[in-house]
Write a protein that holds these residues in place. Structure first.
Motif, PDB file in Angstrom:
ATOM      1  N   VAL A  80       0.833  -1.194   0.000  1.00 30.72           N
ATOM      2  CA  VAL A  80       0.000   0.000   0.000  1.00 30.72           C
ATOM      3  C   VAL A  80       0.875   1.254   0.000  1.00 30.72           C
ATOM      4  O   VAL A  80       0.551   2.252  -0.656  1.00 30.72           O
ATOM      5  CB  VAL A  80      -0.954  -0.022   1.224  1.00 30.72           C
ATOM      6  N   GLY A  81       2.001   1.206   0.691  1.00 32.70           N
ATOM      7  CA  GLY A  81       2.936   2.334   0.725  1.00 32.70           C
ATOM      8  C   GLY A  81       3.468   2.693  -0.656  1.00 32.70           C
ATOM      9  O   GLY A  81       3.685   3.872  -0.965  1.00 32.70           O
ATOM     10  N   GLN A  82       3.670   1.699  -1.497  1.00 36.25           N
ATOM     11  CA  GLN A  82       4.141   1.951  -2.859  1.00 36.25           C
ATOM     12  C   GLN A  82       3.041   2.591  -3.703  1.00 36.25           C
ATOM     13  O   GLN A  82       3.323   3.389  -4.599  1.00 36.25           O
ATOM     14  CB  GLN A  82       4.597   0.641  -3.516  1.00 36.25           C
ATOM     15  N   LEU A  83       1.791   2.237  -3.417  1.00 36.26           N
ATOM     16  CA  LEU A  83       0.666   2.817  -4.158  1.00 36.26           C
ATOM     17  C   LEU A  83       0.522   4.307  -3.854  1.00 36.26           C
ATOM     18  O   LEU A  83       0.116   5.083  -4.714  1.00 36.26           O
ATOM     19  CB  LEU A  83      -0.634   2.080  -3.818  1.00 36.26           C
ATOM     20  N   GLU A  84       0.844   4.692  -2.626  1.00 42.07           N
ATOM     21  CA  GLU A  84       0.771   6.102  -2.224  1.00 42.07           C
ATOM     22  C   GLU A  84       1.698   6.955  -3.093  1.00 42.07           C
ATOM     23  O   GLU A  84       1.364   8.068  -3.473  1.00 42.07           O
ATOM     24  CB  GLU A  84       1.135   6.249  -0.745  1.00 42.07           C
ATOM     25  N   LYS A  85       2.862   6.410  -3.439  1.00 39.96           N
ATOM     26  CA  LYS A  85       3.828   7.134  -4.274  1.00 39.96           C
ATOM     27  C   LYS A  85       3.298   7.336  -5.691  1.00 39.96           C
ATOM     28  O   LYS A  85       3.696   8.264  -6.390  1.00 39.96           O
ATOM     29  CB  LYS A  85       5.154   6.379  -4.324  1.00 39.96           C
ATOM     30  N   LEU A  86       2.379   6.441  -6.122  1.00 36.34           N
ATOM     31  CA  LEU A  86       1.833   6.515  -7.480  1.00 36.34           C
ATOM     32  C   LEU A  86       0.500   7.251  -7.532  1.00 36.34           C
ATOM     33  O   LEU A  86      -0.149   7.292  -8.572  1.00 36.34           O
ATOM     34  CB  LEU A  86       1.635   5.099  -8.041  1.00 36.34           C
ATOM     35  N   THR A 116      -1.044  -3.145 -15.243  1.00 41.68           N
ATOM     36  CA  THR A 116      -0.389  -2.590 -16.440  1.00 41.68           C
ATOM     37  C   THR A 116       0.267  -1.245 -16.144  1.00 41.68           C
ATOM     38  O   THR A 116       1.360  -0.963 -16.632  1.00 41.68           O
ATOM     39  CB  THR A 116      -1.396  -2.441 -17.603  1.00 41.68           C
ATOM     40  N   LEU A 117      -0.395  -0.422 -15.318  1.00 37.40           N
ATOM     41  CA  LEU A 117       0.181   0.872 -14.928  1.00 37.40           C
ATOM     42  C   LEU A 117       1.446   0.660 -14.088  1.00 37.40           C
ATOM     43  O   LEU A 117       2.466   1.330 -14.295  1.00 37.40           O
ATOM     44  CB  LEU A 117      -0.844   1.691 -14.135  1.00 37.40           C
ATOM     45  N   LEU A 118       1.382  -0.311 -13.169  1.00 35.17           N
ATOM     46  CA  LEU A 118       2.545  -0.606 -12.327  1.00 35.17           C
ATOM     47  C   LEU A 118       3.710  -1.125 -13.161  1.00 35.17           C
ATOM     48  O   LEU A 118       4.871  -0.837 -12.886  1.00 35.17           O
ATOM     49  CB  LEU A 118       2.165  -1.632 -11.252  1.00 35.17           C
ATOM     50  N   ARG A 119       3.402  -1.875 -14.191  1.00 36.85           N
ATOM     51  CA  ARG A 119       4.438  -2.413 -15.085  1.00 36.85           C
ATOM     52  C   ARG A 119       5.095  -1.273 -15.869  1.00 36.85           C
ATOM     53  O   ARG A 119       6.309  -1.234 -16.032  1.00 36.85           O
ATOM     54  CB  ARG A 119       3.802  -3.434 -16.021  1.00 36.85           C
ATOM     55  N   LYS A 120       4.271  -0.365 -16.372  1.00 38.64           N
ATOM     56  CA  LYS A 120       4.802   0.780 -17.137  1.00 38.64           C
ATOM     57  C   LYS A 120       5.715   1.662 -16.292  1.00 38.64           C
ATOM     58  O   LYS A 120       6.723   2.169 -16.766  1.00 38.64           O
ATOM     59  CB  LYS A 120       3.653   1.634 -17.678  1.00 38.64           C
ATOM     60  N   LYS A 121       5.361   1.838 -15.027  1.00 35.53           N
ATOM     61  CA  LYS A 121       6.139   2.702 -14.145  1.00 35.53           C
ATOM     62  C   LYS A 121       7.313   1.973 -13.489  1.00 35.53           C
ATOM     63  O   LYS A 121       8.068   2.561 -12.728  1.00 35.53           O
ATOM     64  CB  LYS A 121       5.234   3.305 -13.052  1.00 35.53           C
ATOM     65  N   GLY A 122       7.461   0.680 -13.766  1.00 36.13           N
ATOM     66  CA  GLY A 122       8.606  -0.071 -13.250  1.00 36.13           C
ATOM     67  C   GLY A 122       8.489  -0.498 -11.805  1.00 36.13           C
ATOM     68  O   GLY A 122       9.485  -0.864 -11.186  1.00 36.13           O
ATOM     69  N   VAL A 123       7.289  -0.449 -11.248  1.00 37.61           N
ATOM     70  CA  VAL A 123       7.099  -0.879  -9.860  1.00 37.61           C
ATOM     71  C   VAL A 123       7.191  -2.400  -9.787  1.00 37.61           C
ATOM     72  O   VAL A 123       7.785  -2.955  -8.871  1.00 37.61           O
ATOM     73  CB  VAL A 123       5.739  -0.382  -9.303  1.00 37.61           C
ATOM     74  N   VAL A 124       6.586  -3.074 -10.777  1.00 39.70           N
ATOM     75  CA  VAL A 124       6.713  -4.537 -10.875  1.00 39.70           C
ATOM     76  C   VAL A 124       7.423  -4.847 -12.185  1.00 39.70           C
ATOM     77  O   VAL A 124       7.189  -4.182 -13.195  1.00 39.70           O
ATOM     78  CB  VAL A 124       5.337  -5.259 -10.805  1.00 39.70           C
ATOM     79  N   SER A 125       8.301  -5.848 -12.160  1.00 39.86           N
ATOM     80  CA  SER A 125       9.071  -6.150 -13.362  1.00 39.86           C
ATOM     81  C   SER A 125       8.311  -7.039 -14.329  1.00 39.86           C
ATOM     82  O   SER A 125       8.449  -6.930 -15.532  1.00 39.86           O
ATOM     83  CB  SER A 125      10.390  -6.832 -12.976  1.00 39.86           C
ATOM     84  N   ASP A 126       7.455  -7.923 -13.795  1.00 39.48           N
ATOM     85  CA  ASP A 126       6.724  -8.836 -14.662  1.00 39.48           C
ATOM     86  C   ASP A 126       5.324  -9.035 -14.103  1.00 39.48           C
ATOM     87  O   ASP A 126       5.127  -9.066 -12.885  1.00 39.48           O
ATOM     88  CB  ASP A 126       7.458 -10.176 -14.744  1.00 39.48           C
ATOM     89  N   LEU A 148      -0.474  -5.916  -0.685  1.00 39.16           N
ATOM     90  CA  LEU A 148      -0.213  -6.177   0.729  1.00 39.16           C
ATOM     91  C   LEU A 148      -0.327  -4.880   1.522  1.00 39.16           C
ATOM     92  O   LEU A 148      -0.231  -3.787   0.969  1.00 39.16           O
ATOM     93  CB  LEU A 148       1.169  -6.802   0.895  1.00 39.16           C
ATOM     94  N   GLY A 149      -0.500  -4.979   2.837  1.00 36.75           N
ATOM     95  CA  GLY A 149      -0.849  -3.823   3.666  1.00 36.75           C
ATOM     96  C   GLY A 149       0.269  -3.063   4.323  1.00 36.75           C
ATOM     97  O   GLY A 149       0.013  -2.310   5.255  1.00 36.75           O
ATOM     98  N   ASP A 150       1.512  -3.182   3.884  1.00 37.32           N
ATOM     99  CA  ASP A 150       2.610  -2.462   4.519  1.00 37.32           C
ATOM    100  C   ASP A 150       2.650  -1.019   4.034  1.00 37.32           C
ATOM    101  O   ASP A 150       2.611  -0.761   2.834  1.00 37.32           O
ATOM    102  CB  ASP A 150       3.941  -3.176   4.199  1.00 37.32           C
ATOM    103  N   GLY A 151       2.718  -0.073   4.932  1.00 39.16           N
ATOM    104  CA  GLY A 151       2.779   1.342   4.579  1.00 39.16           C
ATOM    105  C   GLY A 151       1.463   2.050   4.831  1.00 39.16           C
ATOM    106  O   GLY A 151       0.493   1.450   5.282  1.00 39.16           O
ATOM    107  N   GLU A 152       1.456   3.349   4.535  1.00 38.56           N
ATOM    108  CA  GLU A 152       0.261   4.173   4.761  1.00 38.56           C
ATOM    109  C   GLU A 152      -0.291   4.673   3.436  1.00 38.56           C
ATOM    110  O   GLU A 152       0.451   4.892   2.479  1.00 38.56           O
ATOM    111  CB  GLU A 152       0.614   5.379   5.656  1.00 38.56           C
TER     112      GLU A 152
END
Length: 152
Positions: free
Chosen positions: A78-84, A94-104, A112-116
């Motif tokens: 969830v913390g990574q989603l806040e940055k996006l 697909t958006l996460l793939r384009k931005k390089g958050v996930v490689s595949d 998962l629930g880590d972060g704010e």
């Protein structure tokens, strides 16, 4: 055309070589198998035999289990989603793939629930942890659960 009129293409069907029919045939006495040894005897060669070398089947360990049907997912916190959040209100794999958050993409996305999380986001994923779902909904967003057919 009748069944008795069907013939093989000339040169397609070769005559079987008859061995052991005398010296003058060229394949008499040892019948083209040389003298003695495993190849000369009328025994079937042992499957997997490598001429005395330890066979491949015995060289590898026999422990464990490999699940060929296992599905591997890409994970995002969830913390990574806040940055996006600045990219838009709807986040999917697909958006996460384009931005390089996930490689595949693999078999789908798991959140998962880590972060704010402070921004109201609509997140589409294959799976949400309890805490992730709570945090997304608490921030005023939506956690949309995708099926395998919808993700494909």
């Amino acid at each position: 055309m009748k069944l008795n009129e069907i013939h093989a293409t000339p040169g397609a069907a070769r005559k079987r070589t008859r061995v052991g029919r005398g010296r003058s045939s060229g394949l008499g006495k040892t019948s083209g198998k040389g003298q003695k040894g495993q190849g000369a005897h009328n025994k079937h060669k042992q499957a997997g035999f490598e001429g005395g070398q330890t066979p491949l089947a015995r060289r590898f360990p026999k422990r464990g289990f490999t699940n060929f049907h296992r599905e591997t997912y890409c994970y995002v916190n969830v913390g990574q989603l806040e940055k996006l959040a600045s990219l838009g209100a709807e986040i999917d794999v697909t958006l996460l793939r384009k931005k390089g958050v996930v490689s595949d993409v693999l078999a789908g996305l798991r959140v998962l629930g880590d972060g704010e999380l402070k921004s109201a986001l609509t997140v589409k994923a294959m799976h949400f942890s309890k805490t992730a779902k709570e945090k997304i909904e608490k921030a005023g967003g939506k956690a949309i659960l995708l099926t395998k057919e919808a993700a494909a």
